[in-house]
Design a protein around this motif. Structure first.
Motif, PDB file in Angstrom:
ATOM      1  N   ALA A   1      43.336  34.307  46.659  1.00 17.12           N
ATOM      2  CA  ALA A   1      43.996  33.606  45.696  1.00 17.12           C
ATOM      3  C   ALA A   1      43.528  32.173  45.776  1.00 17.12           C
ATOM      4  CB  ALA A   1      45.470  33.562  46.327  1.00 17.12           C
ATOM      5  N   GLY A   2      42.962  31.898  47.093  1.00 21.52           N
ATOM      6  CA  GLY A   2      42.340  30.343  47.222  1.00 21.52           C
ATOM      7  C   GLY A   2      41.348  30.205  46.276  1.00 21.52           C
ATOM      8  N   SER A   3      40.350  31.293  45.990  1.00 22.76           N
ATOM      9  CA  SER A   3      38.719  31.146  45.453  1.00 22.76           C
ATOM     10  C   SER A   3      39.171  30.877  43.857  1.00 22.76           C
ATOM     11  CB  SER A   3      38.317  32.526  45.962  1.00 22.76           C
ATOM     12  OG  SER A   3      36.923  32.306  45.105  1.00 22.76           O
ATOM     13  N   GLU A   4      38.383  29.892  43.390  1.00 20.83           N
ATOM     14  CA  GLU A   4      38.408  29.859  42.059  1.00 20.83           C
ATOM     15  C   GLU A   4      37.558  30.862  41.341  1.00 20.83           C
ATOM     16  OE1 GLU A   4      37.108  26.130  41.174  1.00 20.83           O
ATOM     17  OE2 GLU A   4      38.809  25.069  41.896  1.00 20.83           O
ATOM     18  N   ALA A   5      36.632  31.601  42.266  1.00 20.25           N
ATOM     19  CA  ALA A   5      35.873  32.557  41.761  1.00 20.25           C
ATOM     20  C   ALA A   5      36.276  34.023  41.460  1.00 20.25           C
ATOM     21  CB  ALA A   5      34.587  32.765  42.299  1.00 20.25           C
ATOM     22  N   LEU A   6      37.528  34.242  42.049  1.00 21.13           N
ATOM     23  CA  LEU A   6      38.312  35.574  42.282  1.00 21.13           C
ATOM     24  C   LEU A   6      39.578  35.292  41.577  1.00 21.13           C
ATOM     25  CD1 LEU A   6      37.420  36.500  46.084  1.00 21.13           C
ATOM     26  CD2 LEU A   6      36.216  37.025  43.853  1.00 21.13           C
ATOM     27  N   ARG A   7      40.338  36.228  41.138  1.00 22.12           N
ATOM     28  CA  ARG A   7      41.462  36.246  40.624  1.00 22.12           C
ATOM     29  C   ARG A   7      42.375  37.355  41.402  1.00 22.12           C
ATOM     30  NH1 ARG A   7      45.552  38.145  37.120  1.00 22.12           N
ATOM     31  NH2 ARG A   7      44.115  39.654  36.123  1.00 22.12           N
ATOM     32  N   LEU A   8      43.672  37.060  42.139  1.00 21.60           N
ATOM     33  CA  LEU A   8      44.495  38.195  42.859  1.00 21.60           C
ATOM     34  C   LEU A   8      45.014  38.984  41.682  1.00 21.60           C
ATOM     35  CD1 LEU A   8      45.249  39.603  45.381  1.00 21.60           C
ATOM     36  CD2 LEU A   8      46.775  37.833  45.492  1.00 21.60           C
ATOM     37  N   ALA A   9      44.791  40.193  41.648  1.00 27.82           N
ATOM     38  CA  ALA A   9      45.563  40.832  40.367  1.00 27.82           C
ATOM     39  C   ALA A   9      46.536  41.800  41.041  1.00 27.82           C
ATOM     40  CB  ALA A   9      44.376  41.770  39.642  1.00 27.82           C
ATOM     41  N   GLY A  10      46.533  42.100  42.316  1.00 32.56           N
ATOM     42  CA  GLY A  10      47.583  43.031  42.743  1.00 32.56           C
ATOM     43  C   GLY A  10      47.113  43.671  44.316  1.00 32.56           C
ATOM     44  N   VAL A  11      47.283  45.045  44.182  1.00 29.56           N
ATOM     45  CA  VAL A  11      47.166  45.783  45.560  1.00 29.56           C
ATOM     46  C   VAL A  11      46.704  47.239  44.977  1.00 29.56           C
ATOM     47  CG1 VAL A  11      48.711  44.680  46.856  1.00 29.56           C
ATOM     48  CG2 VAL A  11      49.501  46.391  45.593  1.00 29.56           C
ATOM     49  N   MET A  12      46.149  47.799  46.098  1.00 32.41           N
ATOM     50  CA  MET A  12      45.702  49.397  45.870  1.00 32.41           C
ATOM     51  C   MET A  12      45.706  49.944  47.184  1.00 32.41           C
ATOM     52  SD  MET A  12      42.748  51.265  46.792  1.00 32.41           S
ATOM     53  CE  MET A  12      41.191  51.565  46.637  1.00 32.41           C
ATOM     54  N   ALA A  13      46.174  51.316  47.098  1.00 31.13           N
ATOM     55  CA  ALA A  13      45.988  51.962  48.397  1.00 31.13           C
ATOM     56  C   ALA A  13      45.795  53.564  48.118  1.00 31.13           C
ATOM     57  CB  ALA A  13      47.356  51.784  48.953  1.00 31.13           C
ATOM     58  N   VAL A  14      45.476  54.343  48.913  1.00 24.87           N
ATOM     59  CA  VAL A  14      45.092  55.844  48.790  1.00 24.87           C
ATOM     60  C   VAL A  14      46.248  56.414  49.800  1.00 24.87           C
ATOM     61  CG1 VAL A  14      43.520  57.567  49.222  1.00 24.87           C
ATOM     62  CG2 VAL A  14      42.757  55.304  48.425  1.00 24.87           C
TER      63      VAL A  14
ATOM     64  N   ARG B   1      56.554  42.111  47.725  1.00 17.97           N
ATOM     65  CA  ARG B   1      56.270  40.762  48.378  1.00 17.97           C
ATOM     66  C   ARG B   1      55.228  40.073  48.125  1.00 17.97           C
ATOM     67  NH1 ARG B   1      53.719  39.995  53.273  1.00 17.97           N
ATOM     68  NH2 ARG B   1      53.228  42.243  53.431  1.00 17.97           N
ATOM     69  N   LEU B   2      54.135  40.687  47.583  1.00 16.41           N
ATOM     70  CA  LEU B   2      53.096  39.910  47.252  1.00 16.41           C
ATOM     71  C   LEU B   2      53.097  39.305  46.014  1.00 16.41           C
ATOM     72  CD1 LEU B   2      50.028  39.684  48.460  1.00 16.41           C
ATOM     73  CD2 LEU B   2      49.400  41.215  46.817  1.00 16.41           C
ATOM     74  N   ARG B   3      53.990  39.786  44.913  1.00 12.86           N
ATOM     75  CA  ARG B   3      54.362  39.353  43.631  1.00 12.86           C
ATOM     76  C   ARG B   3      55.244  38.167  43.791  1.00 12.86           C
ATOM     77  NH1 ARG B   3      54.702  44.599  41.976  1.00 12.86           N
ATOM     78  NH2 ARG B   3      57.056  44.548  42.155  1.00 12.86           N
ATOM     79  N   ALA B   4      56.150  37.945  44.934  1.00 10.75           N
ATOM     80  CA  ALA B   4      57.049  37.163  44.955  1.00 10.75           C
ATOM     81  C   ALA B   4      56.359  35.668  45.437  1.00 10.75           C
ATOM     82  CB  ALA B   4      57.936  37.422  46.293  1.00 10.75           C
ATOM     83  N   GLU B   5      55.108  35.952  46.037  1.00  5.11           N
ATOM     84  CA  GLU B   5      54.105  34.836  46.503  1.00  5.11           C
ATOM     85  C   GLU B   5      53.120  34.433  45.384  1.00  5.11           C
ATOM     86  OE1 GLU B   5      52.081  33.068  50.303  1.00  5.11           O
ATOM     87  OE2 GLU B   5      52.932  34.892  50.491  1.00  5.11           O
ATOM     88  N   TYR B   6      52.808  35.358  44.707  1.00  3.27           N
ATOM     89  CA  TYR B   6      51.629  35.468  43.744  1.00  3.27           C
ATOM     90  C   TYR B   6      51.937  36.207  42.383  1.00  3.27           C
ATOM     91  CZ  TYR B   6      49.022  34.314  48.112  1.00  3.27           C
ATOM     92  OH  TYR B   6      48.501  33.937  49.327  1.00  3.27           O
ATOM     93  N   PRO B   7      52.970  35.475  41.681  1.00  2.00           N
ATOM     94  CA  PRO B   7      53.462  36.089  40.486  1.00  2.00           C
ATOM     95  C   PRO B   7      52.618  36.808  39.325  1.00  2.00           C
ATOM     96  CG  PRO B   7      54.544  34.266  40.722  1.00  2.00           C
ATOM     97  CD  PRO B   7      53.396  33.995  41.788  1.00  2.00           C
ATOM     98  N   ALA B   8      51.258  36.403  39.415  1.00  2.00           N
ATOM     99  CA  ALA B   8      50.280  37.188  38.652  1.00  2.00           C
ATOM    100  C   ALA B   8      49.882  38.398  39.189  1.00  2.00           C
ATOM    101  CB  ALA B   8      49.176  36.436  38.225  1.00  2.00           C
ATOM    102  N   ALA B   9      50.074  38.673  40.326  1.00  4.70           N
ATOM    103  CA  ALA B   9      49.488  39.810  41.016  1.00  4.70           C
ATOM    104  C   ALA B   9      50.336  41.108  40.862  1.00  4.70           C
ATOM    105  CB  ALA B   9      49.391  39.591  42.604  1.00  4.70           C
ATOM    106  N   VAL B  10      50.350  41.684  39.750  1.00  2.62           N
ATOM    107  CA  VAL B  10      51.224  42.560  39.286  1.00  2.62           C
ATOM    108  C   VAL B  10      50.752  44.055  39.191  1.00  2.62           C
ATOM    109  CG1 VAL B  10      52.425  40.964  37.672  1.00  2.62           C
ATOM    110  CG2 VAL B  10      50.549  42.304  36.885  1.00  2.62           C
ATOM    111  N   ALA B  11      49.295  44.127  39.411  1.00  2.00           N
ATOM    112  CA  ALA B  11      48.789  45.607  39.256  1.00  2.00           C
ATOM    113  C   ALA B  11      49.007  46.313  40.629  1.00  2.00           C
ATOM    114  CB  ALA B  11      47.186  45.483  39.114  1.00  2.00           C
ATOM    115  N   VAL B  12      49.249  47.367  40.599  1.00  2.23           N
ATOM    116  CA  VAL B  12      49.375  48.328  41.823  1.00  2.23           C
ATOM    117  C   VAL B  12      48.548  49.758  41.223  1.00  2.23           C
ATOM    118  CG1 VAL B  12      50.982  49.852  42.991  1.00  2.23           C
ATOM    119  CG2 VAL B  12      51.800  47.622  41.926  1.00  2.23           C
ATOM    120  N   SER B  13      47.202  49.848  41.984  1.00  5.00           N
ATOM    121  CA  SER B  13      46.227  50.968  41.911  1.00  5.00           C
ATOM    122  C   SER B  13      46.835  52.012  42.930  1.00  5.00           C
ATOM    123  CB  SER B  13      45.068  50.386  42.077  1.00  5.00           C
ATOM    124  OG  SER B  13      44.230  51.578  42.146  1.00  5.00           O
ATOM    125  N   ALA B  14      47.467  53.122  42.431  1.00  5.34           N
ATOM    126  CA  ALA B  14      47.880  54.197  43.197  1.00  5.34           C
ATOM    127  C   ALA B  14      47.940  55.322  42.552  1.00  5.34           C
ATOM    128  CB  ALA B  14      49.218  53.793  44.116  1.00  5.34           C
ATOM    129  N   GLY B  15      47.559  56.599  43.373  1.00  5.65           N
ATOM    130  CA  GLY B  15      47.740  57.753  42.647  1.00  5.65           C
ATOM    131  C   GLY B  15      46.371  58.337  42.110  1.00  5.65           C
TER     132      GLY B  15
END
Length: 249
Positions: A172-185, A205-219
């Motif tokens: 989130a602190g990098s202008e070259a990256l965009r925090l989109a959410g989380v992923m897990a296996v 919990r992550l969305r509460a701090e970074y509201p744009a981080a809405v993606a959840v890659s799972a399954g």
């Protein structure tokens, strides 16, 4: 009587992919109905590792535009081959990523699912600044069972390099990256629901701090229903769509 001509190999493969795609989409629709969700909110990502660029083009013709790879040495030339045909897809990188591959991956990937350390986030940010016009979208990969060999940032604890909070802050602190959410296996050989429930908690919990981080890659092919029940926005589908991979590849 003249026998009808056999279908061309591409026609056969397209029909196979279309039939598989219909079954996967039906499963996604049913899972969303059960969870009270809109299927439009779930993106199916076709995992095309070990399959040729021609399959990517066929899938694009079936309106599958999100495609994933897990090894840069296969993904980079495949992405170039697909682009040379004029086919446009959104490339996802879903495998464990070494920092020395960052410069290559940022050139073709639209979304990297597997960022699990501050050092990797830094390498991607440096490469993205040099080789991209727009920020690279990134998901923090979350380790759901503490197994080091699985990869993923750790929930809780105070590891300054591999803690979920530390990785998210670095992205989130990098202008070259965009925090989109989380992923897990989900851990193999166990009920995936507790793992996906835990991921949902981390995502919230992550969305509460970074509201744009809405993606959840799972399954994946075997557990997409459980992932959707716990809020997955992206499901990564390989064998159910493309068929079983040869063990020799």
């Amino acid at each position: 009587m003249t026998e009808p001509p056999l279908p061309a190999p591409d026609d056969q493969r397209r029909a196979e992919l279309a039939a598989n795609l219909a079954r996967v989409r039906s499963r996604i629709d049913a899972a969303c109905a059960s969870a009270g969700r809109d299927p439009a909110d779930v993106t199916m990502v076709a995992v095309t590792k070990t399959y040729p660029a021609s399959d990517v083009a066929l899938l694009a013709g079936l309106d599958v535009r999100d495609v994933a790879e897990n090894r840069d040495q296969e993904a980079a030339p495949k992405a170039a081959e697909v682009a040379a045909t004029g086919t446009r897809v959104r490339w996802h990188f879903v495998g464990q990523l070494q920092r020395n591959k960052a410069r290559s991956v940022v050139r073709y990937a639209d979304l990297v699912h597997s960022v699990d350390s501050v050092r990797l986030a830094g390498a991607l940010a440096d490469a993205a600044r040099r080789h991209r016009e727009h920020p690279l979208e990134v998901l923090v990969q979350v380790n759901l069972d503490g197994a080091a060999e699985r990869g993923g940032a750790l929930v809780g604890g105070d590891d300054p390099d591999r803690g979920v909070d530390a990785v998210a802050a670095a992205v989130a602190g990098s202008e070259a990256l965009r925090l989109a959410g989380v992923m897990a296996v989900a851990p193999l050989g166990t009920d995936p629901e507790p793992a996906f429930a835990r991921l949902a908690e981390v995502a919230a919990r992550l969305r509460a701090e970074y509201p744009a981080a809405v993606a959840v890659s799972a399954g994946m092919s075997g557990d997409l229903e459980a992932a959707i029940a716990y809020g997955a926005t992206h499901v990564r589908i390989g064998s159910a769509l493309l068929g079983m991979r040869s063990t020799l590849r």
